[in-house]
Design an enzyme around this catalytic site. Structure first.
Site, PDB file in Angstrom:
ATOM      1  N   ASP A 118       0.874  -1.178   0.000  1.00  0.00           N
ATOM      2  CA  ASP A 118       0.000   0.000   0.000  1.00  0.00           C
ATOM      3  C   ASP A 118       0.908   1.223   0.000  1.00  0.00           C
ATOM      4  OD1 ASP A 118      -2.311   1.649   0.248  1.00  0.00           O
ATOM      5  OD2 ASP A 118      -2.007   1.790   2.406  1.00  0.00           O
ATOM      6  N   SER A 119       0.297   2.389  -0.235  1.00  0.00           N
ATOM      7  CA  SER A 119       1.059   3.626  -0.160  1.00  0.00           C
ATOM      8  C   SER A 119       1.547   3.888   1.261  1.00  0.00           C
ATOM      9  CB  SER A 119       0.174   4.786  -0.606  1.00  0.00           C
ATOM     10  OG  SER A 119      -1.007   4.797   0.171  1.00  0.00           O
TER      11      SER A 119
ATOM     12  N   TYR B 209      -0.724   8.480  -2.234  1.00  0.00           N
ATOM     13  CA  TYR B 209      -0.727   8.292  -3.685  1.00  0.00           C
ATOM     14  C   TYR B 209      -1.970   8.954  -4.310  1.00  0.00           C
ATOM     15  CZ  TYR B 209       2.782   4.418  -3.596  1.00  0.00           C
ATOM     16  OH  TYR B 209       3.902   3.639  -3.471  1.00  0.00           O
ATOM     17  N   GLY B 210      -3.019   9.045  -3.514  1.00  0.00           N
ATOM     18  CA  GLY B 210      -4.353   9.374  -4.056  1.00  0.00           C
ATOM     19  C   GLY B 210      -4.493  10.746  -4.667  1.00  0.00           C
TER      20      GLY B 210
ATOM     21  N   CYS C  69      -4.593  -1.286  -1.813  1.00  0.00           N
ATOM     22  CA  CYS C  69      -4.662   0.159  -1.996  1.00  0.00           C
ATOM     23  C   CYS C  69      -5.681   0.436  -3.092  1.00  0.00           C
ATOM     24  CB  CYS C  69      -3.285   0.676  -2.407  1.00  0.00           C
ATOM     25  SG  CYS C  69      -3.263   2.428  -2.823  1.00  0.00           S
TER      26      CYS C  69
ATOM     27  N   THR D  65      -6.294   3.133  -4.577  1.00  0.00           N
ATOM     28  CA  THR D  65      -5.743   4.011  -5.606  1.00  0.00           C
ATOM     29  C   THR D  65      -4.942   3.219  -6.635  1.00  0.00           C
ATOM     30  OG1 THR D  65      -5.612   5.723  -3.905  1.00  0.00           O
ATOM     31  CG2 THR D  65      -4.369   6.086  -5.925  1.00  0.00           C
TER      32      THR D  65
ATOM     33  N   GLU E 152      -3.996   8.855   9.227  1.00  0.00           N
ATOM     34  CA  GLU E 152      -2.539   8.732   9.409  1.00  0.00           C
ATOM     35  C   GLU E 152      -2.069   9.527  10.630  1.00  0.00           C
ATOM     36  OE1 GLU E 152       0.218   7.456   7.170  1.00  0.00           O
ATOM     37  OE2 GLU E 152      -1.168   6.291   5.949  1.00  0.00           O
TER      38      GLU E 152
ATOM     39  N   CYS F 230     -11.062   2.904  -0.030  1.00  0.00           N
ATOM     40  CA  CYS F 230      -9.669   3.171   0.317  1.00  0.00           C
ATOM     41  C   CYS F 230      -9.388   2.374   1.580  1.00  0.00           C
ATOM     42  CB  CYS F 230      -9.507   4.669   0.561  1.00  0.00           C
ATOM     43  SG  CYS F 230      -7.953   5.103   1.371  1.00  0.00           S
ATOM     44  N   THR F 231      -8.256   1.715   1.621  1.00  0.00           N
ATOM     45  CA  THR F 231      -7.979   0.815   2.745  1.00  0.00           C
ATOM     46  C   THR F 231      -7.694   1.547   4.063  1.00  0.00           C
ATOM     47  OG1 THR F 231      -5.744   0.626   1.811  1.00  0.00           O
ATOM     48  CG2 THR F 231      -7.261  -1.204   1.422  1.00  0.00           C
ATOM     49  N   HIS F 232      -7.586   2.871   4.007  1.00  0.00           N
ATOM     50  CA  HIS F 232      -7.483   3.626   5.256  1.00  0.00           C
ATOM     51  C   HIS F 232      -8.858   3.772   5.945  1.00  0.00           C
ATOM     52  CE1 HIS F 232      -3.542   4.898   3.853  1.00  0.00           C
ATOM     53  NE2 HIS F 232      -3.343   5.564   4.975  1.00  0.00           N
TER      54      HIS F 232
HETATM   55  N1  DGL Z   1      -4.674   3.370   1.144  1.00  0.00           N
HETATM   56  C1  DGL Z   1      -4.760   4.150  -0.055  1.00  0.00           C
HETATM   57  C2  DGL Z   1      -5.952   3.679  -0.891  1.00  0.00           C
HETATM   58  O1  DGL Z   1      -6.524   2.677  -0.607  1.00  0.00           O
HETATM   59  C3  DGL Z   1      -4.997   5.606   0.204  1.00  0.00           C
HETATM   60  C4  DGL Z   1      -3.892   6.434   0.664  1.00  0.00           C
HETATM   61  C5  DGL Z   1      -3.259   7.261  -0.422  1.00  0.00           C
HETATM   62  O2  DGL Z   1      -3.827   8.230  -0.935  1.00  0.00           O
HETATM   63  O3  DGL Z   1      -2.140   6.922  -0.711  1.00  0.00           O
HETATM   64  O4  DGL Z   1      -6.330   4.312  -1.821  1.00  0.00           O
END
Ligand code: DGL
Length: 267
Positions: A10-11, A42-43, A73, A75, A151, A185-187
């Site tokens: 993941d990012s 990354y998003g 992720c 994204t 985060e 998004c996994t967050h």
């Molecule tokens: N965990 C990333 C996702 O699922 C999001 C975080 C990011 O923007 O890098 O998209």
């Protein structure tokens, strides 16, 4: 081959929500996790940059000899779709399993999707849902503020800032009467409590990490790649920024200690 580890990337930390589920579903598997914590998020980046980072992340996992790669992720899964055809080991992102779960879950045919800006712009979940059932109405909303909130540890259900941002992003979907919401998004599963409190218990939240863990188990099973060791697997964690920062927050995502199993790498 079956005793090699599963590679997950993941990012940053969000992919750990998928690792947590993988440990539940496949406790005997070894897992190698890479979080690109030096380059998160990354998003908000361009498609070309996301693709380049994704390939570098996958190449790192390949260098560890993994048998399956999971882009945990939303994204990367939405933008770097070429990974399906270009990796020498089986690969999955989160979009396909999560969209399938949402189509199964909806009763009124109204599904909400939330993700990063890149994910929503790609319409990846939307296309996958409509490919399965074109009668479904899809509502999309990018929620860029959720990632930094998570985060930075703003995750409590009763945190006023979280509640305000949730309301700001989700009021239109609530008014539209969605009965299922993809946490694309996994967050986002980390603030599922605040999201659910706002939308109400009748709205089913679809956790992309969880659905992808179940899907990965099926891929390994169908290819005869499940570990036969009979012992509990181990997890190794690699990050591109400092290990100290990672250790603290990783425990929130994983619900367990990372301990000495986290290492820094240059990507
Ligand atoms: N965990 C990333 C996702 O699922 C999001 C975080 C990011 O923007 O890098 O998209």
């Amino acid at each position: 081959m079956s005793e090699q580890a599963i590679g997950v990337f993941d990012s940053g930390l969000g992919g750990l929500t998928a690792v947590k589920e993988l440990i539940k579903v496949l406790p005997q598997e070894n897992i190698v996790y890479f979080g690109d914590t030096a380059r998160v998020p990354y998003g908000t980046r361009s498609d070309a940059t996301i693709r380049r980072y994704a390939r570098q992340d996958a190449d790192f996992l390949l260098s560890r000899g993994v048998k399956l790669i999971i882009a945990a992720c939303g994204t990367v899964s939405s933008v770097a779709t070429e990974l399906y055809d270009t990796l020498p080991v089986p690969y999955t992102g989160v979009v396909i399993p999560t969209a399938a779960a949402a189509v199964n879950a909806t009763r009124n045919g109204k599904i909400g999707i939330i993700g990063t800006s890149a994910t929503v712009k790609s319409c990846s979940y939307k296309k996958e849902i409509l490919r399965r059932d074109e009668r479904i109405t899809v509502y999309q909303q990018d929620c860029p503020l959720f990632v930094p909130l998570v985060e930075n540890g703003f995750i409590a259900d009763d945190d006023k800032i979280v509640q305000l941002v949730v309301e700001r992003y989700l009021s239109d979907m609530k008014a539209a009467g969605i009965d299922s919401l993809i946490l694309g998004c996994t967050h986002f599963p980390i603030i599922a409590g605040a999201i659910s409190n706002y939308l109400g218990r009748d709205v089913t939240l679809i956790d992309s990490g969880k659905e992808t863990a179940l899907y990965a188990a099926n891929i390994l099973g169908s290819r005869g790649l499940l570990s036969q060791s009979g012992t509990v697997g181990e997890c190794e964690y690699f990050v591109s920024d400092t290990v100290e920062g990672f250790r603290r927050t990783a425990e929130i995502f994983l619900g367990r200690e990372v301990g000495e199993n986290a290492r820094h790498i240059e990507i």
